[in-house]
Design an enzyme around this catalytic site. Structure first.
Site, PDB file in Angstrom:
ATOM      1  N   GLY A  60       0.845  -1.199   0.000  1.00 47.22           N
ATOM      2  CA  GLY A  60       0.000   0.000   0.000  1.00 47.22           C
ATOM      3  C   GLY A  60       0.871   1.236   0.000  1.00 47.22           C
ATOM      4  N   GLY A  62      -0.560   4.588   0.182  1.00 48.95           N
ATOM      5  CA  GLY A  62      -1.300   5.780   0.591  1.00 48.95           C
ATOM      6  C   GLY A  62      -0.512   6.523   1.656  1.00 48.95           C
ATOM      7  CG  LEU A  63      -2.108  10.135   3.459  1.00 47.38           C
ATOM      8  CD1 LEU A  63      -3.006  10.951   4.370  1.00 47.38           C
ATOM      9  CD2 LEU A  63      -1.053  11.040   2.840  1.00 47.38           C
ATOM     10  CB  ALA A  64      -0.562   4.416   6.585  1.00 46.18           C
ATOM     11  NE  ARG A 350     -17.202  13.090   8.561  1.00 48.91           N
ATOM     12  CZ  ARG A 350     -16.022  12.855   8.031  1.00 48.91           C
ATOM     13  NH1 ARG A 350     -15.515  11.629   8.069  1.00 48.91           N
ATOM     14  NH2 ARG A 350     -15.328  13.810   7.475  1.00 48.91           N
ATOM     15  CG  HIS A 421     -16.400   8.736   4.045  1.00 48.07           C
ATOM     16  ND1 HIS A 421     -15.736   9.096   2.897  1.00 48.07           N
ATOM     17  CD2 HIS A 421     -15.849   9.470   5.037  1.00 48.07           C
ATOM     18  CE1 HIS A 421     -14.836  10.012   3.196  1.00 48.07           C
ATOM     19  NE2 HIS A 421     -14.859  10.230   4.483  1.00 48.07           N
ATOM     20  NE  ARG A 455     -12.096   8.682   9.255  1.00 38.26           N
ATOM     21  CZ  ARG A 455     -12.333   9.791   8.559  1.00 38.26           C
ATOM     22  NH1 ARG A 455     -11.975  10.965   9.055  1.00 38.26           N
ATOM     23  NH2 ARG A 455     -12.942   9.737   7.395  1.00 38.26           N
ATOM     24  CG  LEU A 461      -6.330  13.284   5.492  1.00 36.27           C
ATOM     25  CD1 LEU A 461      -6.290  14.675   4.871  1.00 36.27           C
ATOM     26  CD2 LEU A 461      -6.057  12.238   4.430  1.00 36.27           C
TER      27      LEU A 461
END
Lengths: 657, 260
Positions: A60, A62-64, A350, A421, A455, A461
């Site tokens: 992966g 992505g950010l992590a 949310r 989401h 969350r 992020l």
């Protein structure tokens, strides 16, 4: 681990569990503000000269994943990084719009590390681990500094200092942002750091490569099996530690805001190899998405919830009122959030906003095609602030909405509806982000994470980068320091067996040659999950799903049609493998949702609500993380519990009245 | 909607391709262009044919994975929109639509409409970053950035790396991409230290990848879904001149940067 009889299993009659075992989080004790510092000091280090002898696989980008791969490369480890996209820069972190939280308190408005910690634990409805959340709030400060140094073009005030905004109902302004594309800019920062390491030779990058199995040897994660998506070649990769940073599994619902390629395969394969799955039923539904237009719909598009700062949400008071919204007089409109939650109004969290939208639509008051939508109206804001101000704030979002729907939101109210989401659930990890398989670390959305049952906005992020830049580089070093580097080839029975399984599964998918497309199975699974394990869940519905999903899975393996061959770019084959795994994961999610008879955060059990219809927790029976062990059949997973202890934030009933 | 599609089909890089014609009666104006292709593909699969391979991922206009020359225009007829956000209401019932992959020497075709854009990654690997190892950063507010500069950096940083600029350019140049990436960093104080070395390294790699030269035609900026300005190219050229005046040469190892 200790064992005792599981009462919940027998009470709900879930055909699952005989025993439960308590899991050790390995969270350090002592004052919470000293735990991470103390732990960092106590962890072992790897001598800089020895680091290149250790290898780490990161799946992966992505950010992590990018952050971890880049940082481990900078420190001198030998890193291999894998992603299914054609470039690591395209991972779905890129789509995050709103921003990233950090407790900088640049606004002098009362923020602090403790407040960010407190808000996150409370926002997660008291189903997260305090020690982890506190650490997250601490390192949030370093993240902003690091990103600025990399050249992330954060929004600035005229004086040149970093701008902040309030986001998702937070009472302080702690969200840093880069227009409506914070995710892209943070990811480009991490990607550029990764590119620097690729050029330096410390990281070897494998794009268009998919992980299809985990290799466990002597109880330790020692490698992965991959498929090159262009040539179809199945390959073995060995390492001293493996990191999964493969994102969430929202696509189990077919329609979600996730990218089309987002999938559960890496974590599900690891789960099948022994990694426990934490709170699989905890999914987040985002209230401000563009509604579905028809059966052709392939994905849902989210619009930043910052829109709720100025837009007013309403539906007609009368069911079946199909008049043009501009013709409906004020007296016949129901601004239901402002009405029910006077303190927070349109800015409720949310889960609350989503559930209320579903409720008014269930009452027949929904708007647009199929009655699955509510209005988000900017007429008052335009009157108050002027069209230009609104265009400055939300211009790109309004353009996107107009592009997709063909309607002009400056003239007529937007229509929005909730959509899947984010998944708070994921592989269970301890304080070191290590799963129940030694040597297997899980980061970002792929782990069961710091967000509990819900969350907060602008926190995904933050968590991805915290895990990648500032947690894993320490905890992986600590693990590596305790093992001998290398010394293993891919020429072992375990690698051979895993590779043979992958190859035979690919061949099996291609040989069924049935009558239904992969997509048709995926859509049907998604509909079951959305109807029975979506915004509201109940006993009868979950039991229906638990009956239906195994039947659908059976049919899939008899009747799916996957054209083409394996030694070639074959997008249907890729999808088929992913949907096969979703068909197992979906069942586990329903098992988890059925066993948790309380409501909490995004998990709303209709049987457990307060008098005025809010989610009602049951702390006496459910103040734990449910960590499921694979036993050969997702419907018969074994439940383990990690008890949650709240020393600093006392659990209270969430109220946004 | 009834549509006729002329689609480029090519088994792999080494096999010649050809246009094939498909008809669908199941398109609707609310579909995105890619959803229309999904419908065609579902029909092809059930008929026992291989579906059309195309790149896509986020389907919300930000990941840069989708591409397609639609009737000869990169990302189709609407300005400032990626193919995934282009909707069929931009077409008429009965239309014939030609669909091709990006055409550029530096983007070899992998299959059908899918191309290999890893040359972009290698341009970034050659220097498209600020060297700031994790942990070395000072407090974020110790580096003030004038709002006007931050905004210009952001305008350039909006590039999604899709490659439309290359596909549209008669020279097959990737200067708009390269310049956007360089401008994002050169507008920021953090990016000054490596500014000129970065410029020369990235452009050297750009040339080695086989992209053509920029002759200021400007088609790239017209098709760019993020409306990156041609000014970025002027800025990069100025930086190259400064690099030359400073006597900078490309740093060693650039061309050996590992394939992405």
């Amino acid at each position: 681990m200790s064992s005792n009889q599981n009462e919940t299993g027998t009470r709900t009659g879930v055909r699952t569990v005989e025993f439960v075992k308590a899991l050790d989080s390995r969270a350090p004790g002592g004052p919470i503000e000293q735990r991470w510092d103390k732990h960092r000091f106590e962890m072992k280090l790897v001598n800089p000269a020895n680091r290149r002898r250790y290898s780490v696989i990161v799946v992966g980008s992505g950010l992590a994943g990018s952050a971890a791969a880049a940082t481990l490369g900078e420190q001198g480890y030998n890193v291999k990084c894998f992603c299914y996209q054609d470039s690591p820069r395209r991972a779905h972190s890129i789509a995050a719009q709103g921003g990233i939280n950090a407790a900088k308190n640049y606004r002098n408005d009362g923020d602090s590390i403790f407040r960010l910690f407190y808000d996150t634990v409370k926002g997660g409805d008291f189903r997260a681990r305090e020690s982890n959340v506190y650490r997250l709030a601490q390192v949030s400060l370093n993240i902003i500094d690091q990103c600025v140094a990399q050249g992330v073009p954060f929004a600035r005030e005229y004086g040149g200092y970093l701008d902040n905004r309030s986001f998702g109902g937070a009472q302080v302004s702690r969200t840093f942002y880069a227009r409506g594309q914070t995710g892209q800019q943070l990811l480009l920062g991490a990607y550029q750091a990764l590119c620097r390491q690729i050029a330096a030779g410390t990281v070897q990058m494998y794009p268009r490569t998919e992980m299809l199995d985990l290799v466990v040897i002597d109880g330790r994660a020692r490698g992965i099996i991959t498929r090159d998506m262009v040539t179809g070649k199945v390959e073995r990769h060995v390492a001293d530690a493996v990191v999964l940073a493969t994102g969430g599994y929202g696509n189990v619902f077919y329609l979600s805001t996730n990218a089309k390629g987002c999938n559960t395969t890496a974590i599900w394969r690891a789960h099948r190899r022994g990694a426990f799955f934490g709170n699989p039923c905890f999914t987040q539904i985002h209230p401000t998405c563009i509604p579905v237009t028809g059966d052709h719909q392939s994905k849902l598009t989210l619009m930043s919830e910052s829109l709720r700062n100025d837009g007013r949400i309403w539906v007609p008071k009368r069911p079946g009122d199909t008049r043009d919204p501009r013709q409906i007089p004020e007296s016949e409109r129901d601004y239901y959030l402002e009405e029910r939650y006077p303190a927070f109004g349109n800015l409720v969290p949310r889960d609350v906003a989503s559930r209320n939208a579903k409720q008014v639509c269930d009452e027949g008051r929904g708007v647009g095609p199929g009655g699955l939508g509510v209005y988000l109206d900017f007429a008052d804001a335009i009157k108050r602030l002027g069209r230009q101000k609104i265009a400055e704030r939300y211009g790109n979002l309004f353009d996107m909405y107009a592009q997709i729907t063909g309607e002009n939101p400056y003239e007529t109210p937007m229509r929005i509806y909730p959509a899947i989401h984010y998944t708070m659930g994921g592989l269970w990890v301890d304080y070191n982000l290590m799963s129940t398989i030694p040597g297997l670390f899980v980061a970002g959305e792929a782990n069961f994470s710091d967000h509990g049952a819900n969350r907060l906005g602008a926190s995904a992020l933050m968590q991805g980068l915290a895990d990648g830049y500032f947690v894993l580089p320490y905890t992986i070093a600590n693990f590596l320091a305790g093992v001998k580097p290398g010394g293993l080839s891919t020429d072992t029975p375990e690698f051979a067996e895993a590779e043979a399984e992958v190859t035979s599964r690919v061949q099996r998918l291609l040989s069924i040659n049935g009558h239904r497309t992969v997509d048709s199975f995926h859509r049907e699974l998604g509909k079951i999950m959305w109807d029975e394990c979506g915004m509201a869940r109940n006993d009868a519905g979950l039991r229906r799903a638990l009956k239906r999903i195994p039947e659908l899975r059976e049919e899939f393996w008899q009747n799916v049609k996957v054209p083409g061959e394996s030694g070639d770019l074959n997008q249907e084959l890729e999808k088929a493998g992913r949907v096969a795994d979703f068909l197992e994961l979906g069942e586990l999610m329903c098992v988890d949702a059925l066993h948790r008879t309380e409501s909490c955060g995004g998990h709303f059990r209709e049987e457990s609500q307060t008098e005025d219809g809010e989610a009602k927790r049951d702390d006496e029976h459910f103040a734990y993380v449910a960590a499921w062990e694979f036993t050969g059949d997702p419907g018969r997973a074994e439940l383990h519990k990690e008890p949650l202890v709240f020393e600093y934030v006392k659990p209270t009933q969430r109220s946004y009245k | 909607m009834r549509l006729t599609l002329k689609v480029w089909r090519q088994k792999n890089r080494n096999t010649p391709g050809e246009f094939r014609t498909y008809h669908t009666e199941h398109a609707s104006p609310d579909m995105s262009f890619l959803e229309m292709l999904d419908v065609v593909n579902q029909e092809l699969i059930l008929k026992g044919e291989e579906p059309i391979a195309f790149d896509h991922d986020c389907r919300e206009g930000i990941c840069g994975m989708c591409s397609l020359m639609i009737n000869g225009i990169a990302h189709g007829p609407k300005q400032a929109v990626t193919t995934c956000q282009l909707h069929m209401r931009s077409f008429k019932d009965g239309d014939t639509i030609t669909v091709e992959p990006w055409r550029a020497g530096a983007f070899p075709i992998i299959k059908d409409l899918v191309t290999d854009r890893s040359s972009f990654d290698r341009i970034i690997q050659a220097g498209g970053y600020i060297s700031a190892s994790t942990g070395s950063a000072p407090d974020g507010n110790t580096i003030p950035v004038a709002k006007v500069d931050a905004d210009k950096a952001m305008d350039a940083a909006a590039c999604i790396g899709c490659g439309a600029c290359v596909a549209a350019c008669p020279n097959g140049s990737a200067m708009l991409f390269t310049a956007a990436k360089a401008a994002h960093l050169s507008f920021l104080p953090q990016g000054q230290t490596e500014r000129y070395q970065r410029a020369i390294n990235m452009v050297t790699q750009h040339d080695e990848e086989g992209f053509g030269n920029c002759t200021n035609i400007g088609e790239c900026a017209v098709v760019c879904p993020k409306e990156i300005s041609l000014d970025t190219i002027a800025r990069l050229n100025r930086d190259l001149v400064v690099a030359a005046l400073k006597g900078l040469a490309p740093s060693t190892g650039v061309s050996e940067a590992k394939a992405g």
